[in-house]
Design an enzyme around this catalytic site. Structure first.
Site, PDB file in Angstrom:
ATOM      1  N   ASP A 535       0.851  -1.186   0.000  1.00  0.00           N
ATOM      2  CA  ASP A 535       0.000   0.000   0.000  1.00  0.00           C
ATOM      3  C   ASP A 535       0.892   1.243   0.000  1.00  0.00           C
ATOM      4  OD1 ASP A 535      -2.312   1.455   0.108  1.00  0.00           O
ATOM      5  OD2 ASP A 535      -2.758   1.045   2.196  1.00  0.00           O
ATOM      6  N   GLU A 538       2.529   5.178  -3.917  1.00  0.00           N
ATOM      7  CA  GLU A 538       2.467   6.162  -5.012  1.00  0.00           C
ATOM      8  C   GLU A 538       3.766   6.972  -5.184  1.00  0.00           C
ATOM      9  OE1 GLU A 538      -1.183   4.648  -3.870  1.00  0.00           O
ATOM     10  OE2 GLU A 538       0.089   5.885  -2.589  1.00  0.00           O
ATOM     11  N   ASP A 611      -9.390   3.904  -2.040  1.00  0.00           N
ATOM     12  CA  ASP A 611     -10.220   4.301  -0.898  1.00  0.00           C
ATOM     13  C   ASP A 611     -11.498   5.002  -1.333  1.00  0.00           C
ATOM     14  OD1 ASP A 611      -8.162   3.295   0.525  1.00  0.00           O
ATOM     15  OD2 ASP A 611      -7.347   5.213   1.160  1.00  0.00           O
TER      16      ASP A 611
END
Length: 969
Positions: A535, A538, A611
């Site tokens: 996770d 980015e 999300d």
């Protein structure tokens, strides 16, 4: 608030919980995007404008293999700046166009393609370039129907098929590579339009006194420094953006460029009546609680676009790793103009000629690779929340699933398992026995997935961080010397630079489950039943610009973060995938879920849609996002909700959506109430249990679809235009789709209170309702039907001519189903024929690459007045035609795996649409079989209604063997 994952399930979220748009740039707040759009506006205001870039014909050089040529490119506006052009044709017809600054002050980032491509593409040996006074061109293809033309002045690249324009680069004259310059330099000498007219190769007719100012703007706009909110980007290299217009003159529909919460058929962003006012943005960002209809960038970026018409499909892959904005204008019903504006990099565009969607997928995956064939258990149901709080919590959840007889394959742990969010290090207060806990889960044939984020807590007591520091592997600040410090879940954090090759082998050692030595860390408190969730890659940085890394940070090789931002997350999941593969003595297929991704990420695992909010709008757009990701090569995606407490209606509908997504995970925010399916009241618990069991019964269909994706690139979740590329009525459909080549058509219900649904059926086809067996006939124009869709119903149809393999015995997990018998559902078409496939292997190792597989074709065909149903080996057939990649020398139909499942039989065959009651049903060379027949409409007739049904009971034929069953009328 947790800025992380999501998949399944959610409900009404307060309006206050929505993306903070001010945290993220719009085009008007990004200097290079402003400059690119301004150039486009100026060009549109002067219809006679043409590009200042032209090919220096005297510099033209054709390689000895005739497939590649290079040439110099000059600019009428900057005559002292030189550019180089290279055009090559691959052996599958793909055209690669590269352009870079030559002899500039600095080097532009040119490594994006090297991270995306699986290998250097093979160059055609059959291309013959013809050089003329105005252009250079080549005609190729089996039918000599494809032509690529590079015009010299102005520079344009055009792909034709049968004399019809397919793709045009720089047709609107928006090509611009901002050359490197010194800040203290004066602007270039002004060139008037009259002088430009006199210069060789320039066709300007503008009435401006200064072409330079016209082309780049009257004033310098954020060339050397740029501020957004409280952050300043120093831009030490100055302006280096890249702009290119790409037009699809005969294609009115474009798809791709994920990831965006938007329709599959990309909408207009510019012109008189744009649907969106901002371009589509590709910039991997932690955009949690994102809008359900927007061009805002999300977690991943794949710069590939399909253009489609009833005549053909073409595509482009723009290999750039920096932030990119894409304007789209549907200039007519049959034409689309796009404008790609990137912050840095070189022009490196791959033009894929098609001409069918299937061809495009093959061409793209030959470049970037196919979806990796996943472990079979990963296609089951995954149960996750932020966070299961202890070892005993995991054990209790597993126990409740078993007590309620609800299937599940994987339990997940979010960040709270780790002590002070130091990944790999267990919080022993709540997880005192991680290995025993994992073994308890594995004892029920299930797996664990544990999160490993890319930020490492900056403390010498954390061995992973300290080893990275000692090895010099941390991303640097803009000075190129000081380790970068940011803020994330671990508090003060550092980030490993995975562009540094020295990080690669080191990262793999961390996942070894045995001790490597006193001075080296390895994850000894793990097992080979633990898999990984990447996770925040980015990267997400709480105190960084746009919740990410400063663009002037420095990576290995001296490259700025701006150059490779969109590639960054792919390397994290790539190395994690490799680490999981080789951690044990026998390599096994990894499972790695990644949030950030780039072109080629499909080779390394799965992704999810981030999300999202628990709203009906997010449920609906999640389906569109899965389809967009699928056509960009990523078959392994999911949908769902993250925030909020779903009411039972939304929860049931979202489980239906998840059960018919390639990746099926339930996830929830830390502040939500527990919502495991066994906690629901009846009748909702029973509904969800039935949905989960249906998913498990269809696992053979899903696994077979993934085999196809892993070898051909064809998506698992397949949009209508891919399945029926000639059906114009379906080109914009994105709320229904097909599962692989199985013939399954699914229409999820995403509206509150719905009791029925409308489904579009393509022309001249038969469809059977999966549950009621009702038969529908579609005329030559196609048609819409309205069907019941109560809360316990999902509109699901079988295309006539399909055969579906399923496993109908309820089990606790997929692994214990591997030796269960198969049921075949045979849905006849109008000619009383059908076909389908079943692919099986051990589901865990890489033995399938050595031919340890069972791959069968089932077929039904008219035989006298009845039909014949048969099974044959597909691998042998494909090897004979050189279609499959398994080496002939390594494949034996009686391979060890085939022998291991020789006892797996077909226990039932259901035939839909048979014309009349049989007189006998028997295995050729064997016994008469038991069967039942109920009359109804037949596939060969004209009526609609309840289909006839023949049920053949326990034919007891092996799934690994050839056989024939004759149904005699």
């Amino acid at each position: 608030m947790r800025a992380l994952s999501s998949l399944l399930l959610l409900v009404a979220i307060p309006a206050a919980l929505a993306v903070k748009s001010h945290d993220f740039k719009t085009c008007s707040q990004a200097g290079f995007c402003r400059r690119g759009r301004a150039l486009s506006a100026r060009a549109a205001a002067h219809p006679q404008w043409t590009s200042p870039y032209s090919v220096d014909a005297d510099s033209l050089s054709i390689s000895s293999d005739q497939a590649t040529f290079t040439a110099g490119v000059k600019s009428a506006i900057y005559p002292d700046i030189k550019f180089g052009l290279e055009v090559r044709v691959h052996d599958d017809g793909v055209v690669r166009v590269k352009m870079d600054e030559v002899g500039g002050l600095r080097k532009r980032y040119d490594e994006a393609a090297s991270w995306a491509l699986i290998a250097e593409p093979k160059i055609s040996k059959d291309i013959q370039w013809t050089v003329g006074t105005k252009d250079i061109r080549a005609v190729y293809g089996d039918k000599k129907d494809v032509e690529v033309v590079v015009s010299f002045e102005p520079l344009t690249v055009t792909l034709y098929r049968n004399g019809k324009e397919q793709v045009v680069l720089n047709g609107r004259g928006l090509l611009h590579l901002e050359h490197f310059r010194k800040k203290e330099d004066a602007k270039p000498e002004e060139v008037t339009s009259e002088e430009a007219l006199e210069s060789e190769g320039t066709q300007q007719v503008l009435k401006t006194p200064n072409l330079h100012a016209w082309f780049e703007g009257e004033e310098e706009d954020a060339l050397w420094e740029e501020t957004f909110s409280s952050w300043t980007d120093t831009k030490p290299k100055g302006p280096e953006s890249l702009s290119i217009d790409i037009t699809f003159p005969n294609h009115g529909h474009v798809y791709g460029i994920p990831q965006h919460a938007s329709s599959l058929d990309l909408r207009t962003t510019t012109g008189e009546s744009p649907y969106y006012t901002d371009p589509y943005r590709l910039y991997n960002a932690d955009t949690f609680e994102y809008l359900a209809d927007s061009t805002m960038s999300l977690y991943g970026s794949i710069p590939v676009m399909h253009a489609h018409s009833a005549d053909s499909t073409v595509a482009v892959f723009n290999a750039v790793g920096s932030e990119t904005w894409i304007d789209i204008a549907h200039s007519s019903v049959s034409s689309t103009e796009t404008h790609w504006i990137s912050e840095s990099g070189i022009l490196d565009v791959f033009i894929m000629p098609g001409p069918t969607p299937k061809d495009i997928f093959a061409q793209y995956t030959r470049l970037t690779g196919t979806q990796a064939l996943p472990a079979d258990w990963s296609l089951g149901y995954h149960q996750c929340r932020w966070n299961y709080v202890s070892s005993e919590d995991i054990r209790a959840v597993q126990k409740k699933f078993d007590e309620e007889d609800i299937p599940v394959d994987v339990f997940w742990l979010d960040i709270e398992y780790a002590e002070e969010h130091k990944y790999f290090i267990w919080d022993k207060k709540n997880f005192p026995d991680p290995v025993d806990m994992t073994n308890d889960v594995a004892a029920s044939s299930r797996k664990m997935v544990v999160i490993i984020d890319p930020h490492f807590k900056r403390t010498s007591s954390y061995p992973v961080y300290q080893e990275a520091v000692d090895r010099g592997l941390i991303v640097k600040q803009k000075d190129g010397q000081t380790d970068y410090e940011g803020w994330c879940w671990s508090g003060s954090s550092a980030w490993v630079d995975f562009f540094n090759p020295a990080a690669w082998d080191w990262w793999k050692t961390l996942f070894k489950t045995y001790k490597l030595g006193d001075d080296k860390f390895s994850w000894t408190e793990s097992t080979e039943d633990v898999f990984i969730w990447n996770d925040m890659n980015e990267p997400s940085i709480f105190n960084g610009p746009e919740i990410s890394m400063p663009r002037d940070n420095i990576h290995y090789g001296g490259w700025e973060h701006r150059d490779l931002h969109n590639i960054n997350g792919m390397l994290f999941s790539n190395l994690t995938s490799q680490a999981i593969t080789v951690r044990g003595e026998v390599p096994k297929r990894p499972f790695v879920l990644t949030r950030a991704f780039y072109a080629g990420s499909q080779r390394f695992g799965a992704m999810w849609t981030g999300d999202n909010l628990g709203t009906w709008e997010h449920m609906a757009v999640g389906i569109k996002m899965v389809l967009a990701n699928s056509i960009a090569g990523f078959a392994f995606t999911d949908v769902g909700g993250f925030f909020g407490n779903p009411d039972p209606e939304m929860l049931v509908r979202w489980y239906h959506v998840g059960a018919f997504s390639p990746f099926f995970r339930a996830h929830a925010h830390i502040d939500t109430k527990r919502r495991e399916p066994y906690l629901l009241d009846e009748p909702y618990k029973g509904m969800v249990k039935d949905i989960l069991r249906r998913r498990y019964s269809m696992l053979p269909i899903w696994y077979t679809a993934f085999r196809e994706a892993s070898t051909t690139g064809l998506p698992v979740a397949r949009p209508h235009y891919v399945a029926f590329p000639k059906d114009e009525a379906g080109f914009s459909l994105d709320d229904q789709y097909f599962i692989g080549s199985s013939g399954l058509l699914v229409k999820p219900v995403t509206e509150k209170g719905a009791k029925e649904a409308t489904v579009y059926l393509p022309p001249n086809e038969l469809f059977y309702d999966y549950d009621s067996y009702n038969l529908y006939r579609s005329p030559a124009t196609g048609k819409k039907i309205t069907v019941a869709a109560e809360l316990d119903q999902l509109p699901l149809f079988i295309l006539g001519g399909s055969i579906l393999p399923t496993r109908e015995r309820p089990r606790r997990s997929s692994s214990v189903m591997r030796h269960d018998p198969i049921t075949l559902q045979v849905a006849l078409d109008a000619s009383s024929s059908a076909r389908g496939e079943l692919y099986l292997d051990d589901g865990v190792t890489f033995n399938h690459q050595q031919g340890q597989i069972v791959w069968r074709e089932f077929s039904a065909e008219k035989s006298g007045k009845g039909i014949k149903i048969s099974s044959r080996d597909l691998t042998t057939q494909h090897l004979a035609s050189a279609v499959d990649s398994v080496a002939l020398t390594t494949y034996d139909p009686a391979n060890a795996f085939a022998q291991s499942i020789s006892s797996v039989r077909v226990e039932k065959i259901a035939v839909l649409g048979l014309g009349a009651k049989p007189s006998s049903v028997k295995v050729v060379g064997g016994k008469e079989l038991e069967w039942e027949y109920s009359s109804g409409v037949s596939a060969s007739g004209k009526k609609e209604g309840s289909s006839s049904l023949l049920v053949i009971k326990d034919p007891a034929v092996s799934v690994a063997s050839d056989w024939e069953i004759v149904v005699q009328a």
